[in-house]
Design a protein around this motif. Structure first.
Motif, PDB file in Angstrom:
ATOM      1  N   GLY A 211      -2.338  -7.684  -0.881  1.00 58.24           N
ATOM      2  CA  GLY A 211      -1.005  -7.509  -0.336  1.00 58.24           C
ATOM      3  C   GLY A 211      -0.036  -6.771  -1.247  1.00 58.24           C
ATOM      4  N   THR A 212      -0.504  -6.312  -2.401  1.00 57.92           N
ATOM      5  CA  THR A 212       0.357  -5.560  -3.315  1.00 57.92           C
ATOM      6  C   THR A 212      -0.039  -4.087  -3.284  1.00 57.92           C
ATOM      7  OG1 THR A 212      -1.026  -5.673  -5.303  1.00 57.92           O
ATOM      8  CG2 THR A 212       0.387  -7.590  -4.841  1.00 57.92           C
ATOM      9  N   ILE A 213       0.667  -3.283  -4.028  1.00 51.10           N
ATOM     10  CA  ILE A 213       0.355  -1.858  -4.117  1.00 51.10           C
ATOM     11  C   ILE A 213      -1.024  -1.622  -4.743  1.00 51.10           C
ATOM     12  CG2 ILE A 213       1.390  -1.454  -6.394  1.00 51.10           C
ATOM     13  CD1 ILE A 213       2.579   1.121  -5.227  1.00 51.10           C
ATOM     14  N   LEU A 214      -1.563  -2.614  -5.416  1.00 52.80           N
ATOM     15  CA  LEU A 214      -2.873  -2.502  -6.055  1.00 52.80           C
ATOM     16  C   LEU A 214      -4.018  -2.904  -5.135  1.00 52.80           C
ATOM     17  CD1 LEU A 214      -2.026  -4.023  -9.560  1.00 52.80           C
ATOM     18  CD2 LEU A 214      -1.895  -1.629  -8.833  1.00 52.80           C
ATOM     19  N   ASP A 215      -3.713  -3.397  -3.949  1.00 55.99           N
ATOM     20  CA  ASP A 215      -4.732  -3.846  -3.001  1.00 55.99           C
ATOM     21  C   ASP A 215      -5.583  -2.653  -2.571  1.00 55.99           C
ATOM     22  OD1 ASP A 215      -6.225  -4.891  -0.914  1.00 55.99           O
ATOM     23  OD2 ASP A 215      -4.567  -6.067  -0.113  1.00 55.99           O
ATOM     24  N   GLY A 216      -6.857  -2.690  -2.880  1.00 48.17           N
ATOM     25  CA  GLY A 216      -7.739  -1.554  -2.651  1.00 48.17           C
ATOM     26  C   GLY A 216      -8.181  -1.331  -1.227  1.00 48.17           C
ATOM     27  N   ARG A 217      -7.795  -2.196  -0.290  1.00 48.62           N
ATOM     28  CA  ARG A 217      -8.255  -2.040   1.086  1.00 48.62           C
ATOM     29  C   ARG A 217      -7.738  -0.762   1.751  1.00 48.62           C
ATOM     30  NH1 ARG A 217      -7.044  -8.119   2.955  1.00 48.62           N
ATOM     31  NH2 ARG A 217      -5.257  -7.649   1.643  1.00 48.62           N
ATOM     32  N   ASP A 218      -6.628  -0.222   1.252  1.00 47.10           N
ATOM     33  CA  ASP A 218      -6.122   1.023   1.839  1.00 47.10           C
ATOM     34  C   ASP A 218      -6.233   2.210   0.875  1.00 47.10           C
ATOM     35  OD1 ASP A 218      -4.176   0.112   0.140  1.00 47.10           O
ATOM     36  OD2 ASP A 218      -2.502   0.475   1.501  1.00 47.10           O
ATOM     37  N   TYR A 219      -7.164   2.122  -0.067  1.00 50.73           N
ATOM     38  CA  TYR A 219      -7.413   3.218  -0.992  1.00 50.73           C
ATOM     39  C   TYR A 219      -8.489   4.139  -0.405  1.00 50.73           C
ATOM     40  CZ  TYR A 219      -4.801   1.274  -4.954  1.00 50.73           C
ATOM     41  OH  TYR A 219      -3.806   0.817  -5.792  1.00 50.73           O
ATOM     42  N   SER A 220      -8.419   5.397  -0.748  1.00 49.50           N
ATOM     43  CA  SER A 220      -9.451   6.349  -0.356  1.00 49.50           C
ATOM     44  C   SER A 220     -10.518   6.373  -1.438  1.00 49.50           C
ATOM     45  CB  SER A 220      -8.855   7.752  -0.220  1.00 49.50           C
ATOM     46  OG  SER A 220      -7.856   7.769   0.767  1.00 49.50           O
ATOM     47  N   SER A 221     -11.725   6.715  -1.038  1.00 51.18           N
ATOM     48  CA  SER A 221     -12.787   6.830  -2.040  1.00 51.18           C
ATOM     49  C   SER A 221     -13.242   8.280  -2.106  1.00 51.18           C
ATOM     50  CB  SER A 221     -13.956   5.907  -1.687  1.00 51.18           C
ATOM     51  OG  SER A 221     -14.468   6.242  -0.425  1.00 51.18           O
ATOM     52  N   GLY A 222     -14.030   8.569  -3.107  1.00 55.72           N
ATOM     53  CA  GLY A 222     -14.524   9.928  -3.261  1.00 55.72           C
ATOM     54  C   GLY A 222     -13.617  10.778  -4.126  1.00 55.72           C
ATOM     55  N   GLN A 223     -13.832  12.077  -4.068  1.00 54.53           N
ATOM     56  CA  GLN A 223     -13.136  13.029  -4.931  1.00 54.53           C
ATOM     57  C   GLN A 223     -11.644  13.088  -4.602  1.00 54.53           C
ATOM     58  OE1 GLN A 223     -14.627  14.652  -7.388  1.00 54.53           O
ATOM     59  NE2 GLN A 223     -12.906  15.893  -8.000  1.00 54.53           N
ATOM     60  N   LEU A 224     -10.826  13.140  -5.642  1.00 54.19           N
ATOM     61  CA  LEU A 224      -9.388  13.318  -5.459  1.00 54.19           C
ATOM     62  C   LEU A 224      -9.107  14.702  -4.894  1.00 54.19           C
ATOM     63  CD1 LEU A 224      -8.054  11.930  -8.835  1.00 54.19           C
ATOM     64  CD2 LEU A 224      -7.354  11.115  -6.597  1.00 54.19           C
ATOM     65  N   PRO A 225      -8.080  14.836  -4.053  1.00 58.68           N
ATOM     66  CA  PRO A 225      -7.680  16.167  -3.595  1.00 58.68           C
ATOM     67  C   PRO A 225      -7.225  17.028  -4.778  1.00 58.68           C
ATOM     68  CG  PRO A 225      -6.632  14.440  -2.276  1.00 58.68           C
ATOM     69  CD  PRO A 225      -7.301  13.768  -3.441  1.00 58.68           C
ATOM     70  N   GLN A 226      -7.374  18.335  -4.658  1.00 59.67           N
ATOM     71  CA  GLN A 226      -7.018  19.252  -5.740  1.00 59.67           C
ATOM     72  C   GLN A 226      -5.565  19.092  -6.182  1.00 59.67           C
ATOM     73  OE1 GLN A 226      -8.757  21.351  -7.731  1.00 59.67           O
ATOM     74  NE2 GLN A 226     -10.520  20.341  -6.809  1.00 59.67           N
ATOM     75  N   GLU A 227      -4.647  18.854  -5.251  1.00 60.09           N
ATOM     76  CA  GLU A 227      -3.238  18.698  -5.621  1.00 60.09           C
ATOM     77  C   GLU A 227      -3.044  17.479  -6.521  1.00 60.09           C
ATOM     78  OE1 GLU A 227       0.885  19.289  -5.955  1.00 60.09           O
ATOM     79  OE2 GLU A 227      -0.819  20.620  -5.552  1.00 60.09           O
ATOM     80  N   ASN A 228      -3.750  16.390  -6.236  1.00 59.06           N
ATOM     81  CA  ASN A 228      -3.661  15.201  -7.086  1.00 59.06           C
ATOM     82  C   ASN A 228      -4.234  15.470  -8.472  1.00 59.06           C
ATOM     83  OD1 ASN A 228      -2.620  13.963  -4.843  1.00 59.06           O
ATOM     84  ND2 ASN A 228      -4.231  12.450  -4.641  1.00 59.06           N
ATOM     85  N   ILE A 229      -5.334  16.210  -8.520  1.00 60.18           N
ATOM     86  CA  ILE A 229      -5.931  16.558  -9.814  1.00 60.18           C
ATOM     87  C   ILE A 229      -4.947  17.396 -10.623  1.00 60.18           C
ATOM     88  CG2 ILE A 229      -7.766  17.911 -10.916  1.00 60.18           C
ATOM     89  CD1 ILE A 229      -9.616  16.961  -8.627  1.00 60.18           C
ATOM     90  N   ARG A 230      -4.251  18.322  -9.958  1.00 58.56           N
ATOM     91  CA  ARG A 230      -3.255  19.143 -10.647  1.00 58.56           C
ATOM     92  C   ARG A 230      -2.143  18.274 -11.232  1.00 58.56           C
ATOM     93  NH1 ARG A 230       1.594  20.772 -10.045  1.00 58.56           N
ATOM     94  NH2 ARG A 230       1.847  19.912  -7.958  1.00 58.56           N
ATOM     95  N   ILE A 231      -1.648  17.312 -10.451  1.00 51.58           N
ATOM     96  CA  ILE A 231      -0.582  16.411 -10.923  1.00 51.58           C
ATOM     97  C   ILE A 231      -1.059  15.626 -12.149  1.00 51.58           C
ATOM     98  CG2 ILE A 231       0.712  14.311 -10.344  1.00 51.58           C
ATOM     99  CD1 ILE A 231       0.910  15.437  -7.458  1.00 51.58           C
ATOM    100  N   ILE A 232      -2.268  15.121 -12.096  1.00 51.10           N
ATOM    101  CA  ILE A 232      -2.803  14.329 -13.208  1.00 51.10           C
ATOM    102  C   ILE A 232      -2.963  15.185 -14.460  1.00 51.10           C
ATOM    103  CG2 ILE A 232      -4.840  13.063 -14.010  1.00 51.10           C
ATOM    104  CD1 ILE A 232      -5.116  12.113 -11.044  1.00 51.10           C
ATOM    105  N   LYS A 233      -3.488  16.404 -14.290  1.00 48.70           N
ATOM    106  CA  LYS A 233      -3.655  17.295 -15.443  1.00 48.70           C
ATOM    107  C   LYS A 233      -2.307  17.660 -16.053  1.00 48.70           C
ATOM    108  CE  LYS A 233      -8.097  19.442 -14.432  1.00 48.70           C
ATOM    109  NZ  LYS A 233      -8.795  20.685 -14.080  1.00 48.70           N
TER     110      LYS A 233
END
Length: 84
Positions: free
Chosen positions: A12-34
């Motif tokens: 029930g928190t923002i850390l709850d993994g039930r609504d997380y996506s799996s697999g490769q991060l989108p390129q835009e997210n990778i850019r933000i992280i880098k």
């Protein structure tokens, strides 16, 4: 930011993994992280590659984008933010 928590206590928190996506991060997210790694000089190095295929969640609003990546192996969540 990195947060460690007991996975059984995050329902029930923002850390709850039930609504997380799996697999490769989108390129835009990778850019933000880098960019966060380079700008803040986090020096995550090869650790970045390991984060790219973890369960993740993106939250976007008028203030910017928040990316949360869950590392189940260590019960840690990594937060990266791109402010508009």
């Amino acid at each position: 930011m990195k947060v460690a928590a007991d996975p059984e206590q995050v329902d029930g928190t923002i850390l709850d993994g039930r609504d997380y996506s799996s697999g490769q991060l989108p390129q835009e997210n990778i850019r933000i992280i880098k960019e966060a790694d380079a700008t803040l000089r986090l020096n995550l190095g090869t650790q970045l590659d390991a984060l790219y295929d973890r369960p993740h969640k993106e939250i976007t609003n008028e203030g910017g984008t928040l990316i949360i990546i869950h590392d189940a192996d260590s019960s840690e969540w990594h937060f990266f933010e791109c402010l508009v």
